[in-house]
Enzyme design. Structure first.
Site, PDB file in Angstrom:
ATOM      1  N   HIS A 159      -2.825   5.812   0.418  1.00 50.48           N
ATOM      2  CA  HIS A 159      -2.579   6.585  -0.804  1.00 50.48           C
ATOM      3  C   HIS A 159      -2.260   5.700  -2.027  1.00 50.48           C
ATOM      4  O   HIS A 159      -2.915   5.775  -3.050  1.00 50.48           O
ATOM      5  CB  HIS A 159      -1.393   7.533  -0.579  1.00 50.48           C
ATOM      6  CG  HIS A 159      -1.472   8.360   0.653  1.00 50.48           C
ATOM      7  ND1 HIS A 159      -2.275   9.478   0.786  1.00 50.48           N
ATOM      8  CD2 HIS A 159      -0.825   8.236   1.839  1.00 50.48           C
ATOM      9  CE1 HIS A 159      -2.118  10.013   1.984  1.00 50.48           C
ATOM     10  NE2 HIS A 159      -1.257   9.283   2.651  1.00 50.48           N
TER      11      HIS A 159
HETATM   12  O1  RIB Z   1       2.310  11.374   0.547  1.00 48.47           O
HETATM   13  C1  RIB Z   1       2.000  10.009   0.470  1.00 48.47           C
HETATM   14  C2  RIB Z   1       3.077   9.257  -0.240  1.00 48.47           C
HETATM   15  O2  RIB Z   1       4.301   9.392   0.473  1.00 48.47           O
HETATM   16  C3  RIB Z   1       2.833   7.736  -0.306  1.00 48.47           C
HETATM   17  O3  RIB Z   1       3.366   7.230  -1.507  1.00 48.47           O
HETATM   18  C4  RIB Z   1       3.593   7.201   0.869  1.00 48.47           C
HETATM   19  O4  RIB Z   1       4.048   5.858   0.655  1.00 48.47           O
HETATM   20  C5  RIB Z   1       4.770   8.129   0.900  1.00 48.47           C
HETATM   21  O5  RIB Z   1       5.723   7.641  -0.027  1.00 48.47           O
END
Ligand code: RIB
Ligand code: CA
Length: 318
Positions: free
Chosen positions: A247
């Site tokens: 992500h």
């Molecule tokens: O939902 C994904 C996010 O949540 C990313 O930033 C991961 O590192 C967690 O923090």
């Protein structure tokens, strides 16, 4: 000239890949990292961020520690009530050597406010964690919003949820903070949602190629992403077998190549009351509300381009 940015992280496995991409790509100038309570307690996020920077030879990039809990809710101190599922994706200490570096004395909020007050060049702010630090800056400095030219947030979702059926982890982790950020009036917000990041899956084959690069960043990225793939295979299989979204790194990838994601200009607000929906980004995809669009919301991504960017950058050939 390289684009300046600050990464706000809860380092975590995908945050770590984002930090390496931002620190190593020649098109970017990572002027600092700020840490916040999220995947793991903030002190551990700080330690992991320092470990990763030192591991790739960028110990010159300063790290500032931020809020240890959400700005309002006491019952969401993720460090204590970490959702078991989210916790699996982010082992405490990342598999890179312990750091010899120390965090800066100034807090994350002090660093953010002072840096934007003094800035003479545009600095993108890239939060890839709960938005507690950003909301604190807004509360402490009325001018902060006008001084930040661009916000690239990894968070939120429309058709997905990961920490609950209706919410994404970063927004859920501090709903009131997120609500204040989207309502603050920032000039330019790009929201890299789960809908988008799940369209840019990195596979086990990519991890083999990253490891084969033989570089510290390539091998670390292979380890961090490989860990995520193992958890996804067990917990939340993806469309492509043995794959995972990364992500936070995609949010950084957007700054390098905006064509990596596809966005729509829409209004986004955050639910802070619903029993089933707290932390949900309410994205007005069909303009049913009365509020003007406040955000460029990403729903799609170029998976091949993203994987190639990671491989080129961690090979030192970007
Ligand atoms: O939902 C994904 C996010 O949540 C990313 O930033 C991961 O590192 C967690 O923090
Ligand atoms: Ca994160």
């Amino acid at each position: 000239m390289a684009r300046k940015l600050i990464l706000d992280v809860d380092t975590g496995t995908d945050d770590a890949v984002a930090v390496m991409l931002a620190a190593l790509h020649p098109a970017l100038d990572l002027i600092g990292c700020t840490t916040v309570n999220g995947n793991i307690p903030v002190a551990s996020c700080t330690d992991n961020t320092l470990r990763v920077l030192e591991h790739i030879g960028r110990g010159d990039i300063p790290v500032y520690e931020g809020l240890a809990r959400p700005i309002v809710r006491s019952e969401f101190p993720i460090s204590r009530k970490v959702n078991d599922r989210a916790g699996k994706y982010h082992p405490g200490a990342l598999p890179v050597p312990p750091t010899t570096l120390a965090k800066q004395n100034a807090s994350a909020v002090e660093f953010l406010i002072e840096t934007y007050r003094a800035a003479t060049d545009p600095i993108a702010l890239v939060p890839v964690a709960p938005l507690s630090n950003i909301a604190a800056c807004i509360a402490l400095d009325p001018k902060f919003v006008s001084l930040v030219p661009e916000l690239v947030i990894m968070g939120g979702a429309h058709a997905l949820g990961n920490v609950t059926p209706s919410a994404e982890f970063n927004i859920w982790g501090d709903p009131e903070a997120a609500a204040s950020v989207f309502a603050a009036g920032f000039e330019k917000i790009t929201l890299v949602t789960l809908d988008c990041t799940h369209r840019a899956l990195i596979t086990a084959a990519h991890c083999h190629a990253l490891h084969a690069l033989g570089t510290p960043a390539g091998q670390a990225a292979a380890d961090f992403i490989g860990h995520r793939i193992a958890v996804h295979d067990d917990d939340q299989k993806q469309e492509i077998e043995h794959s995972t979204p990364v992500h936070d790194a995609l949010a950084v990838g957007f700054l390098i190549n905006p064509a990596l994601i596809t966005t729509r200009r829409l209004h986004v607000a955050v639910e802070t009351h619903g029993e089933l929906t707290v932390g949900r980004t309410v994205i007005d995809t069909h303009f049913r509300g009365s509020e003007a669009p406040n955000c460029d919301v990403a729903f799609d991504a170029d998976a091949t381009g993203f994987a190639e960017l990671l491989l080129r950058t961690f090979a030192g050939k970007a």
